[in-house]
Enzyme design. Structure first.
Site, PDB file in Angstrom:
ATOM      1  N   ASP A 118       0.790  -1.229   0.000  1.00 55.85           N
ATOM      2  CA  ASP A 118       0.000   0.000   0.000  1.00 55.85           C
ATOM      3  C   ASP A 118       0.823   1.281   0.000  1.00 55.85           C
ATOM      4  O   ASP A 118       0.299   2.359   0.306  1.00 55.85           O
ATOM      5  CB  ASP A 118      -0.949  -0.001   1.197  1.00 55.85           C
ATOM      6  CG  ASP A 118      -2.028  -1.062   1.059  1.00 55.85           C
ATOM      7  OD1 ASP A 118      -2.650  -1.119  -0.015  1.00 55.85           O
ATOM      8  OD2 ASP A 118      -2.229  -1.848   2.003  1.00 55.85           O
ATOM      9  N   ASP A 179      -6.529  -4.610  -5.517  1.00 59.56           N
ATOM     10  CA  ASP A 179      -6.233  -3.255  -5.041  1.00 59.56           C
ATOM     11  C   ASP A 179      -4.875  -2.746  -5.519  1.00 59.56           C
ATOM     12  O   ASP A 179      -4.674  -1.538  -5.681  1.00 59.56           O
ATOM     13  CB  ASP A 179      -6.241  -3.205  -3.512  1.00 59.56           C
ATOM     14  CG  ASP A 179      -7.385  -3.964  -2.864  1.00 59.56           C
ATOM     15  OD1 ASP A 179      -7.688  -5.085  -3.317  1.00 59.56           O
ATOM     16  OD2 ASP A 179      -7.949  -3.464  -1.869  1.00 59.56           O
TER      17      ASP A 179
END
Length: 401
Positions: A118, A179
Site C-alpha cells: 500500500d 487493489d
C-alpha cells in the site's frame, strides 16, 4: 518540518496561471446536475474545515460516526492529507495547505516500512501531490524511497507484487490482490521523475499478471489470486473482502477500472485501456438504479444488500479517466451519475456529530468490519472526482492527468 516544506513555492498558483480562487466558476457538467456537485464539494470543504483541527491521528474509518484512527496511518494514511490537498486546490484556503503538509510529514516513517503493497495509497495522494504542487524535492525524494521499497515486493518467477506480509515471511507470500492496481501509479511516477525504467517495468509486469489471472472472461474481477511463491505457478482465485472467490467485490471492480485506465495513461499499452473499458461497461450494465453499488455485485442478497459508497467514488474517478482517454461520453455520464448519487443519498448532512463526508461505506463485509460507515478513501475519491469535473485545471496540477 523543514523550511522548504513549510513554504510552498507558489507552484500550484503559477502553474494554474494565478492564485487559487475561492469560488471557481461552475462547469456545464455541474449545471446539468442542478449544482449538486458544487453543493457536495462545498459540504466536504466545510466538513474538513470543522473536523481537521480535532483530528489527532490518521482517520481509518468511523464508529458511531466518529473517526477511528491509526497513529501510523495503517494502509489509508495518504488519503487524509490527500483530502486536504483537494480542499486546498478547490478553495484556495491556506489552512488546508498547512494541514496537508503537516499530515503528510507524519507519514515519513512509512517510507521504509515494507509490510504490504500500500505504499502507493500512502504516498501518491500525500507526498507525490505535495511535490507536484510545490516543486520541493524533499517530497519527491521521500516518495522515491517508498517506490524503491514497493519494487522489492516483486516476485520474479510469478511476475507479481506481493500484496501482504513482511518480506521473508511465508504467510501470504504468493498472494496478489486487485487493489494493487491502484498502487502501480507510484512506480510509473518514479520512472518518469528518475528516468529509470525499472519501476514502470515492474508495474507493467504486475498489471499484465493481474490482467491474465484476476480479470475474468465475463469482465468481472476476483479480489485475490494465489500463486506458489517459490515457483510462480498459479493456484487460483480467492477472496478476503468479497462474498466468495467467484463473486465480484464492488470496490475491487472499481479499483480495477481505475487502475487499468491509469496504466494505459502512463504506458500507452492499449490492452490496459481495453481491459478498463470492459470492466467499466460491465459495471454500468450491472449497477443498481441508485448508482450506489452493493458491497458485492454477486451477493445472494443483491441488489438489496448493504451498499459501499467508496466503490461509487472510485468508479467516478476511474470513469473520468476513461472519458478523457476514449472520448466516449458514456463514461463521463456514468461518472456524473455516481457523483450525483453520492451527493443525494450518501452525505452525512443529517448528522451533527459525523466526522466523515460520506456515509454508507463498507470496509470488509465478511469480517463484519466497518459496515456502512465513513471511509477516508471514499471521501478522497469523491473530492478528487468532483475537482476534476468542476476545476480540471486545478486537478491536473495534483494528478498529472
Amino acid at each position: 518540518m523543514t523550511m522548504s516544506r513549510r513554504t510552498l513555492i507558489a507552484g500550484a498558483a503559477v502553474a494554474a496561471g494565478g492564485a487559487l480562487v475561492a469560488n471557481p466558476t461552475a462547469s456545464a457538467a455541474d449545471a446539468s446536475y442542478g449544482g449538486n456537485l458544487r453543493s457536495t464539494m462545498d459540504y466536504a470543504i466545510a466538513k474538513l474545515r470543522a473536523v481537521a483541527p480535532t483530528v489527532t491521528a490518521f482517520p481509518t474509518g468511523t464508529k458511531f460516526e466518529k473517526y477511528t484512527t491509526a497513529a501510523d496511518g495503517s494502509w489509508v494514511g495518504g488519503f487524509w492529507p490527500g483530502q486536504l490537498w483537494m480542499a486546498y486546490l478547490y478553495s484556495g484556503d491556506e489552512f488546508f495547505r498547512q494541514q496537508a503538509e503537516s499530515w503528510a510529514l507524519k507519514l515519513a516513517p512509512r517510507e521504509t516500512k515494507n509490510t504490504d503493497h500500500d505504499l502507493g495509497f500512502l504516498f501518491l495522494p500525500s507526498w507525490v501531490t505535495a511535490f507536484r504542487l510545490t516543486g520541493d524535492t524533499s517530497w519527491r525524494d521521500g516518495a522515491l524511497v517508498a517506490a524503491g521499497e514497493l519494487i522489492k515486493r516483486f516476485n520474479e518467477k510469478g511476475q507479481f507484487i506481493r500484496a501482504w506480509g513482511a518480506l521473508g515471511t511465508p504467510d501470504n507470500a504468493g498472494r496478489i490482490i486487485i487493489d494493487t492496481m491502484m498502487n502501480l501509479d507510484l512506480l510509473c511516477w518514479a520512472t518518469k521523475v528518475t528516468g529509470d525504467s525499472k519501476y514502470q517495468d515492474i508495474a507493467v509486469a504486475h498489471a499484465l499478471t493481474a490482467q491474465k489471472y484476476q480479470v475474468r472472461p465475463d469482465n468481472t474481477t476476483c479480489h485475490v489470486f494465489d500463486f506458489n511463491p517459490d515457483t510462480g505457478a498459479a493456484i487460483g482465485q480467492n477472496t478476503v473482502q468479497g462474498y466468495s472467490a467467484t463473486s465480484c467485490w464492488s470496490r475491487g471492480q472499481s479499483w480495477a477500472v481505475h487502475g487499468f485506465a491509469r496504466m494505459y495513461l502512463r504506458t500507452g499499452n492499449k490492452s490496459f485501456l481495453d481491459t478498463s473499458r470492459r470492466l467499466a461497461d460491465w459495471t454500468i450494465q450491472h449497477i443498481t438504479d441508485d448508482y450506489v453499488p452493493v458491497w458485492d455485485y454477486r451477493s445472494p442478497l443483491a441488489p438489496n444488500d448493504i451498499k459501499d459508497s467508496s466503490a461509487a467514488a472510485v468508479n467516478a474517478a476511474g470513469m473520468l479517466d476513461l472519458a478523457r482517454l476514449t472520448g466516449n461520453p458514456r463514461y463521463e455520464a456514468a461518472a456524473l451519475r455516481f457523483l450525483d448519487a453520492l451527493g443525494r443519498s450518501c452525505l452525512t448532512t443529517k448528522s451533527a456529530r459525523a466526522d466523515a463526508v460520506l456515509a454508507r461505506g463498507t470496509r470488509n463485509r465478511p469480517a463484519e468490519d466497518g459496515i456502512e460507515i465513513g471511509l477516508p478513501y471514499a471521501d478522497y475519491y469523491l473530492m478528487e472526482a468532483i475537482l476534476r469535473v468542476l476545476r480540471p485545471d486545478r486537478a491536473k496540477l495534483a494528478l498529472d492527468l
